[in-house]
Enzyme design. Structure first.
Site, PDB file in Angstrom:
ATOM      1  CE  LYS A   1       3.252  -1.828  -5.282  1.00  0.00           C
ATOM      2  NZ  LYS A   1       4.548  -1.545  -4.646  1.00  0.00           N
TER       3      LYS A   1
ATOM      4  CG  ASP B   1       3.444   0.896  -8.466  1.00  0.00           C
ATOM      5  OD1 ASP B   1       3.124   0.079  -9.350  1.00  0.00           O
ATOM      6  OD2 ASP B   1       4.082   0.560  -7.441  1.00  0.00           O
TER       7      ASP B   1
END
Length: 817
Positions: free
Chosen positions: A682, A678
Site C-alpha cells: 500500500k 501488505d
C-alpha cells in the site's frame, strides 16, 4: 383527402390485411383516401431470386408455388367462397404471365433490366388486386388501379425518373373520374412512353404515395409500416432508441440517406416541393402518434435528431502529386463514376489536395477501381498518381440534426465517444450546412459505436456501463447487493444504468449482453454458467465489443494481472481492489497507467490502499491541483491497527492477536498481516502515485515480531513463540505508557523514501486517538503544512471495500459523461 401507403409487412398476412382494411375504413368515413400498396412481405425477394435462377437455368418452380400459395391463402381466409373465383382467376392469369416471362429468361439465359422490372411488377399487381377486391366486400366501393398506367417515367429501368407534369395530369384526371371511390394503387411500378413497365427503385412504393399526394395536393401522406415512426437510432442495435415526434424534411432525408430504412429518401421530394406533411405510422400500434415530417417543425432541445448508419461500405483512396492544383481533377473523377451509375456515398479531400477518399457500395468498388485505372492511365504511368487502394468491411455512421448548426462541441462529443471506446475513424465528412457529420469506421465496431454515440448525445437517457466482474467472494457478493439496492438512485440522480454483463469465479462463468439479474445471479451462474476460464472470460468480453465496458477485478490473485494490459488496449476500463498489479515491478505499474491514458480509458484502484477511504483520489487531486506533497504518514493495516489499539492496560500481546484472529481481522496465519508486506504494498502504491519510481526493495520495513515468531513452523508454534516473548511486547507497551505515548505501526513517505516502523506517538500526533480497526493517513503538503490533511475511517471489511469498488465503477460512468 389523404394518401395512405402500406408496406410489405402490413399486407403480409390475412390478419394484417384485416387491420389495414379497418384503418382504411375509418379514414373513408372522413374522405375517400388513395391507398398505395407494396407487395406482400418477402414476395419481391422471391421474384428477384426467381429471375436470377431463370437466368442461370435453375428450377424456380418452388418459389412460384410459394407466391401463389401465399396469395391464395389470404383469399380463402378473407373472402366468402362465392366471391373467391374471380380473384383466383385474375391472379392465376398474373402467375401464368409471370411463368411465361421466367421461361423466356431461362431460354435466353439473359435477364435485362427491362425484363426484371416486368417480373418484379407482379408483386404489387397481385397484392393490390387481391386487397382491392377484399376491400370491396368490407368497406364498399373500391377500385384496383395499376399505377404503371398513370405514373410516367423515362426508360431508366430499375431506377426510373418520373415525368412529373404528365404524371400529375394523368393522376388528376383519373381521380376526378373516380371520385368517391377508394383507390387501391400499385406502388413501386410505373411505365415509360412506350408503355413498358419501369420501377422506381428501392422504396418505390413510398415514392408512388408521394407522387400521388403531390399530384392531388393531399392533406398529408401517411406511410404505414411496422415501427413507431422514425427513431433516434436503429432499435435492433440500440435498445434505448426512441421515436421522434417530428422532423424537418432535411433531417428526414439525411437520416434516410444514411441507412434509416423507415422511409425512402426520394419519397420526400414531391412532398417537400408542395409542403405536404408525411406521417410515419405503425399499422400494429395505430394509436401511437408516429413521426411527422414537415417544414414547420417546433424548436427542439435535442442536440441531434438521430444516428443512422450504412453497415456495408468500401472506401477508395486516391493519392498523388498529380492532383495538387489540378483544376477539374475532382470533376473528371466523379463524372466518370456518375456515367457508370456508381453512387458515391461520401467524399473527403485533404486541404493539400494530395488525396481524395470516397465511399461506395462494396459491389461497385472493383468496377470503380477499373474505371479509375483506365481513365487516369497516363497519370499512373507517370507516377503522378498512386494506384488506388480499396478498404472493405467498413460502415458509415452519421449524426443528423438541425440543432447541430453553429452549436459548438458537436464534433468533440462525437469523437470523444468514439475514441473512448477504441473506435478508429477512417474518414470524416461534414457539409457546410452542418446538418450531418459522417464518419467511416470498421463494420465490426458499428453496433458499439452507435450505442456509445447515442449515450453521448441523448443525455436525458441513462448512460449504460457494461460491467464484467471477476470474483464472487465476500467483496463480489457485497458489491452486487449494493448495486441492486442503489440502481433506482443511480438512475434518478446519476442518469446511469450499470449492467452486469459477465461474471466469473474460479469455477463458473456466464455472460448476458442484456445484463444479468442481480436478484438471482448466483443461481444463474451455478446452473447455466460454463466452466471458468480466465483467458476465455477476457476474450469473450472483448468479442462482445460492447460500449462503455469496465473490467472489475475483485480477487487477490496474480493471474488476472497479466490480462490488464490487453484489456486497456481493447479500450476497456479497469477497476480493481487487487493490489498485486500496482505493487509489482514499477515498469508494470507505469505501463498500466500509460496504456490506460493512451487508449482513453480509466484505471481506478482506490481500494488498493484504504478500502473505501478516498486516499488515492485525495492524493491524485492534490497533485492535479498543483500542490506538492512533503510527507505522507499512514496506518494502512486494519489488522495491525486493531491489535495496537487494543494492546493496552492488562491485555497481553498474545491475547490481543488471538482475539483479532477470532474476530476475523487477521488472515488464518496472523504473520501474513504482522510481517508488514501488505502494508508495504500500500505504501509503495502511494509513493508511485506521488511520483516516485520505487520498487518493493526500496521500502524499509521494521519487523514488529521477533525472529523466533516469524520463523515458527506453524501457526500453533507462532502463538507459542508469542507467549515466550511476552516480556518483549510488555516492555514496548510499558515504555510507551510511561512516556504518555501509544504504539503505532506507521508507514512514512518523505523525500522519496518509504519506511514502515513501530513508533511511539504522543497526544500531539494525529494518530494518537486511533481506535478499533480504523485506517488513517495524513498528507503534509505546501497547502496543508501547519495542519496536515487527515483521512480516517474503516480500512478493511467487505462492506467498505465493495463500496470503494462501487464508487470507482460509478466514476467511470459519470466523470467521463
Amino acid at each position: 383527402m389523404k394518401v395512405l401507403k402500406f408496406g410489405g409487412t402490413s399486407v403480409g398476412s390475412a390478419e394484417n390485411i384485416k387491420t389495414l382494411l379497418r384503418l382504411v375504413g375509418e379514414e373513408k368515413q372522413k374522405n375517400s383516401p388513395v391507398v398505395v400498396l407494396s407487395a406482400m412481405s418477402g414476395v419481391t425477394n422471391l421474384l428477384t431470386d426467381m429471375a436470377e435462377m431463370a437466368e442461370r437455368g435453375e428450377d424456380y418452380d418452388t418459389h412460384l408455388k410459394e407466391i401463389e400459395a401465399k396469395h391464395f391463402a389470404v383469399i380463402r381466409a378473407l373472402l366468402p367462397a362465392a366471391a373467391q373465383n374471380p380473384v383466383f382467376t385474375r391472379l392465376k392469369i398474373f402467375f401464368n404471365e409471370l411463368e411465361d416471362l421466367l421461361q423466356a429468361v431461362a431460354n435466353l439465359r439473359e435477364l435485362s433490366l427491362q425484363t426484371k422490372d416486368q417480373i418484379l411488377s407482379y408483386g404489387e399487381r397481385c397484392s393490390t388486386f387481391m386487397i382491392s377486391h377484399i376491400a370491396s366486400k368490407n368497406i364498399g366501393d373500391s377500385l384496383y388501379v395499376n399505377g404503371s398506367d398513370l405514373i410516367k417515367t423515362d426508360s431508366n429501368f430499375g431506377q426510373a425518373k418520373v415525368d412529373t407534369e404528365l404524371t400529375e395530369m394523368l393522376i388528376n384526371n383519373f381521380y376526378q373520374e373516380n371520385k368517391g371511390k377508394v383507390l387501391f394503387v400499385t406502388g413501386f411500378i410505373a411505365s415509360n412512353a412506350a408503355g413498358r413497365v419501369t420501377t422506381l427503385g428501392r422504396g418505390g412504393s413510398d415514392y408512388t404515395a408521394a407522387v400521388w399526394g403531390a399530384a392531388l395536393n393531399a392533406e398529408e401522406i401517411e406511410i404505414w409500416t411496422d415501427v413507431n415512426g422514425m427513431m433516434t437510432a436503429d432499435p435492433r442495435m440500440v435498445k434505448k432508441a426512441f421515436s421522434l415526434p417530428e422532423l424537418s424534411y432535411t433531417e428526414a432525408m439525411e437520416l434516410s440517406y444514411f441507412g434509416a430504412k423507415v422511409i425512402y429518401p426520394p419519397t420526400m421530394i414531391p412532398a417537400f416541393m408542395k409542403k405536404i406533411p408525411i406521417v410515419i405510422k405503425n399499422t400494429f400500434e395505430p394509436d401511437f402518434a408516429g413521426t411527422y415530417i414537415k417544414s414547420d417543425v417546433k424548436a427542439s432541445s435535442l442536440p441531434i435528431k438521430g444516428i443512422s448508419s450504412i453497415d456495408h461500405i468500401s472506401i477508395i483512396n486516391l493519392t498523388g502529386s498529380g492532383m495538387v492544383g489540378k483544376a477539374g481533377f475532382s470533376g473528371r473523377l466523379f463524372s466518370l463514376l456518375s456515367r457508370e451509375q456508381i453512387n458515391v456515398v461520401l467524399i473527403t479531400q485533404s486541404s493539400s489536395e494530395h488525396s481524395i477518399t470516397f465511399a461506395v457500395k462494396p459491389t461497385d468498388a472493383s468496377q470503380a477501381i477499373s474505371l479509375i485505372k483506365k481513365e487516369f492511365e497516363l497519370e499512373l504511368d507517370a507516377k503522378k498518381l498512386e494506384l488506388p487502394e480499396v478498404e472493405n468491411n467498413l460502415a458509415v455512421l452519421a449524426i443528423v440534426g438541425e440543432n447541430m448548426k453553429r452549436t459548438p462541441g458537436m464534433s468533440g462529443r462525437l469523437f470523444s465517444a468514439l475514441g473512448r471506446n477504441g473506435i478508429n475513424v477512417r474518414a470524416i465528412a461534414q457539409g457546410s450546412s452542418e446538418y450531418n457529420i459522417s464518419v467511416i469506421i470498421s463494420k465490426d465496431d458499428l453496433s458499439k459505436a452507435v450505442n456509445a454515440v447515442h449515450d453521448a448525445f441523448f443525455t436525458d437517457l441513462k448512460r449504460t456501463l457494461n460491467v464484467f466482474c471477476l470474483g464472487t467472494g465476500n467483496i463480489g457478493k457485497t458489491l452486487f447487493n449494493q448495486l441492486k439496492e442503489q440502481m433506482p438512485f443511480l438512475a434518478a440522480n446519476n442518469d446511469l444504468q450499470v449492467k452486469i454483463t459477465g461474471i466469473s469465479n474460479t469455477r463458473k462463468m456466464i455472460f448476458n449482453a442484456d445484463g444479468l439479474s442481480l436478484e438471482n445471479w448466483e443461481a444463474e451462474l451455478n446452473t447455466n454458467g460454463e466452466q471458468a476460464d480466465l483467458a476465455g472470460f477476457v476474450a469473450e468480453m472483448k468479442a462482445l465489443n460492447l460500449p462503455n465496458c469496465v473490467f472489475v477485478d475483485n480477487t487477490a490473485a496474480e493471474s488476472p494481472i497479466e490480462f490488464y494490459q490487453g484489456i486497456f488496449e481493447s479500450s476497456i476500463s479497469v477497476v480493481t481492489c487487487n493490489k498485486k498489479g500496482n505493487s509489482a515491478d514499477f515498469a508494470q505499474y507505469k505501463s498500466f497507467k500509460d496504456t490506460a491514458r493512451k487508449f482513453g480509458v480509466d484505471f481506478y484502484y482506490e481500494t488498493n490502499v484504504g478500502a473505501g477511504l478516498p486516499i488515492i483520489r485525495t492524493l491524485r487531486e492534490l497533485m492535479m491541483s498543483g500542490d506538492k506533497v512533503a510527507r505522507i504518514e499512514a496506518i494502512l493495516s486494519g489488522t495491525i491497527s486493531y491489535i495496537f489499539n487494543n494492546f493496552n492496560g492488562d491485555a497481553g500481546f498474545y491475547e490481543t492477536v488471538k482475539e483479532a484472529q477470532e474476530l476475523g481481522y487477521t488472515e488464518p496465519d496472523p504473520r501474513d498481516d504482522l510481517n508488514g508486506k501488505d502494508f508495504m504494498r500500500k505504501m509503495l502504491i502511494l509513493a508511485r502515485d506521488a511520483g516516485y519510481p520505487l520498487e518493493a526493495s526500496d521500502v524499509k520495513i521494521d519487523n514488529i515480531l521477533p525472529e523466533a515468531c516469524l520463523n515458527a513452523t506453524s501457526v500453533e508454534d507462532f502463538y507459542s513463540e508469542l507467549q515466550a516473548n511476552a516480556a518483549y511486547f510488555e516492555n514496548l507497551k510499558n515504555t510507551a505508557a510511561n512516556d504518555g505515548k501509544v504504539l503505532r505501526y506507521i508507514g512514512k513517505l518523505e523525500d522519496g523514501n518509504v519506511e514502515i516502523s513501530l513508533q511511539m506517538v504522543d497526544d500531539s500526533h494525529p494518530f494518537y486517538m486511533l481506535s478499533g480497526s480504523d485506517n488513517i493517513i495524513s498528507f503534509t503538503t505546501d497547502r496543508y503544512k501547519i495542519r496536515p490533511l487527515v483521512v480516517k475511517g474503516p480500512g478493511a471489511g467487505a462492506e467498505v471495500t465493495a463500496a470503494g469498488v462501487f464508487a470507482d465503477i460509478i466514476n467511470v460512468g459519470t466523470l467521463n459523461k
